[in-house]
Every structure is written in C-alpha cells, then in structure tokens.
Design a protein around this motif. Sequence first.
Motif, PDB file in Angstrom:
ATOM      1  N   ARG A   1       5.651 -35.341  -3.135  1.00  0.00           N
ATOM      2  CA  ARG A   1       5.309 -34.657  -1.876  1.00  0.00           C
ATOM      3  C   ARG A   1       6.128 -33.379  -1.713  1.00  0.00           C
ATOM      4  NH1 ARG A   1       5.782 -39.940   1.792  1.00  0.00           N
ATOM      5  NH2 ARG A   1       4.655 -41.255   0.326  1.00  0.00           N
TER       6      ARG A   1
ATOM      7  N   ARG B   1      19.059 -35.576  -1.320  1.00  0.00           N
ATOM      8  CA  ARG B   1      18.149 -35.875  -2.434  1.00  0.00           C
ATOM      9  C   ARG B   1      17.050 -34.816  -2.541  1.00  0.00           C
ATOM     10  NH1 ARG B   1      19.840 -40.848  -0.607  1.00  0.00           N
ATOM     11  NH2 ARG B   1      18.175 -41.061   0.928  1.00  0.00           N
TER      12      ARG B   1
ATOM     13  N   GLU C   1       9.793 -38.755   8.593  1.00  0.00           N
ATOM     14  CA  GLU C   1       8.631 -39.641   8.526  1.00  0.00           C
ATOM     15  C   GLU C   1       7.605 -39.173   9.549  1.00  0.00           C
ATOM     16  OE1 GLU C   1       9.837 -43.913   7.264  1.00  0.00           O
ATOM     17  OE2 GLU C   1      11.376 -43.199   8.665  1.00  0.00           O
TER      18      GLU C   1
ATOM     19  N   LYS D   1      13.354 -41.125  -2.265  1.00  0.00           N
ATOM     20  CA  LYS D   1      13.873 -42.040  -3.292  1.00  0.00           C
ATOM     21  C   LYS D   1      12.821 -42.372  -4.346  1.00  0.00           C
ATOM     22  CE  LYS D   1      17.530 -44.237  -0.638  1.00  0.00           C
ATOM     23  NZ  LYS D   1      18.083 -45.473  -0.106  1.00  0.00           N
ATOM     24  N   THR D   2      11.554 -42.314  -3.982  1.00  0.00           N
ATOM     25  CA  THR D   2      10.506 -42.710  -4.929  1.00  0.00           C
ATOM     26  C   THR D   2       9.884 -41.477  -5.587  1.00  0.00           C
ATOM     27  OG1 THR D   2       8.696 -42.598  -3.321  1.00  0.00           O
ATOM     28  CG2 THR D   2       9.944 -44.683  -3.428  1.00  0.00           C
ATOM     29  N   GLU D   3       9.186 -41.714  -6.665  1.00  0.00           N
ATOM     30  CA  GLU D   3       8.483 -40.617  -7.342  1.00  0.00           C
ATOM     31  C   GLU D   3       7.393 -40.035  -6.443  1.00  0.00           C
ATOM     32  OE1 GLU D   3       9.480 -39.073 -10.132  1.00  0.00           O
ATOM     33  OE2 GLU D   3      11.159 -40.464  -9.943  1.00  0.00           O
ATOM     34  N   ASP D   4       6.754 -40.884  -5.648  1.00  0.00           N
ATOM     35  CA  ASP D   4       5.729 -40.419  -4.721  1.00  0.00           C
ATOM     36  C   ASP D   4       6.328 -39.470  -3.675  1.00  0.00           C
ATOM     37  OD1 ASP D   4       3.046 -40.421  -3.521  1.00  0.00           O
ATOM     38  OD2 ASP D   4       3.985 -41.579  -1.905  1.00  0.00           O
ATOM     39  N   GLU D   5       7.494 -39.820  -3.148  1.00  0.00           N
ATOM     40  CA  GLU D   5       8.159 -38.962  -2.161  1.00  0.00           C
ATOM     41  C   GLU D   5       8.581 -37.634  -2.787  1.00  0.00           C
ATOM     42  OE1 GLU D   5       9.767 -42.741   0.487  1.00  0.00           O
ATOM     43  OE2 GLU D   5      11.071 -41.867  -1.047  1.00  0.00           O
ATOM     44  N   LYS D   6       9.051 -37.680  -4.016  1.00  0.00           N
ATOM     45  CA  LYS D   6       9.428 -36.443  -4.712  1.00  0.00           C
ATOM     46  C   LYS D   6       8.189 -35.592  -5.004  1.00  0.00           C
ATOM     47  CE  LYS D   6      13.515 -38.534  -6.696  1.00  0.00           C
ATOM     48  NZ  LYS D   6      14.117 -39.102  -7.899  1.00  0.00           N
TER      49      LYS D   6
END
Length: 148
Positions: A83, A110, A55, A76-81
Amino acid sequence: MKLASFFVLPIAALLVIGCGGKVKENSKYNYITADETAKLIREDASKIVLVDIQEKPDFDEEHLKGALATYAYPVKTEDEKARLATLLPEIKEGQKVIIVCPRGGGGADRAYDFYLSKGLKKEQLLTLKDGQYGWPRDKVKDVLAVSK
C-alpha cells in the motif's frame, strides 16, 4: 501491608504516565512538528506528500488536508508495505514526504525504513512528531479534514 502500598502507588503512577506518554524520538529518523507541517500545507502543499498510514476508521474521523490514505498501519505485512509502494510514483524529486502515523512511533519508523529501502533520500523523509493523535487541535485547525 504498608510496604506493599508504598510500592504499588508509584508503580501504578509510572504505568499511567508511561502508557499515555509521548513516543520517544529516535535519532535515526527526521521529525517535523505539527506547526511546521501546517506551515508547509498552507504555503505550498505541492512541495510535500502527506503519507497517512492511519487505519481507515481513524483516517475517516480526521486527517490532514491533502493526506494520501494508505491504511498501511502498522506496516508489518507485505500487503501493508504494498500500500505504501503505490504512492512511490506520486513522489517527485525534491518533495518532502511526511509520514503521518497515529502516534508517530513504530508504524512511522517502519514506513520511513520502507521508503528508504525504495530509494527515497533520508533528507526527504519526515515523521510527524506525536502523530495524528498528538495534533494540537485547539491551536491548528485550518489544515484538518474532519468528518462531519
């Protein structure tokens, strides 16, 4: 009353040890130690891509020199993926991709799985063992970028 103390103390000790312990390695993933990572950074950093998923506050406080910040933790989220996906064009064939997670656990797994799903080879992917929090600062300082 004595019987309760007999059980409480060992359970409390296990909780303290368990919470502060190291992340257990999974044979599904490849790992790299801090010493091995530092050696690669020193010898030829162009052969590796340091994907840092910490982070922002943690990355700003300390990261490895040359690390690419994604702020994708915990992946875990699509936004994080997404990135993580922005770095795909940066990764050249033959480069090792070292995933730097806070502790080298679930977030790193992940990220690793995400990159596998996008076509990177298992032999190319590595997780920094024990993550950024486990970096041996007293021993290996020269490859750290620390905010002042």
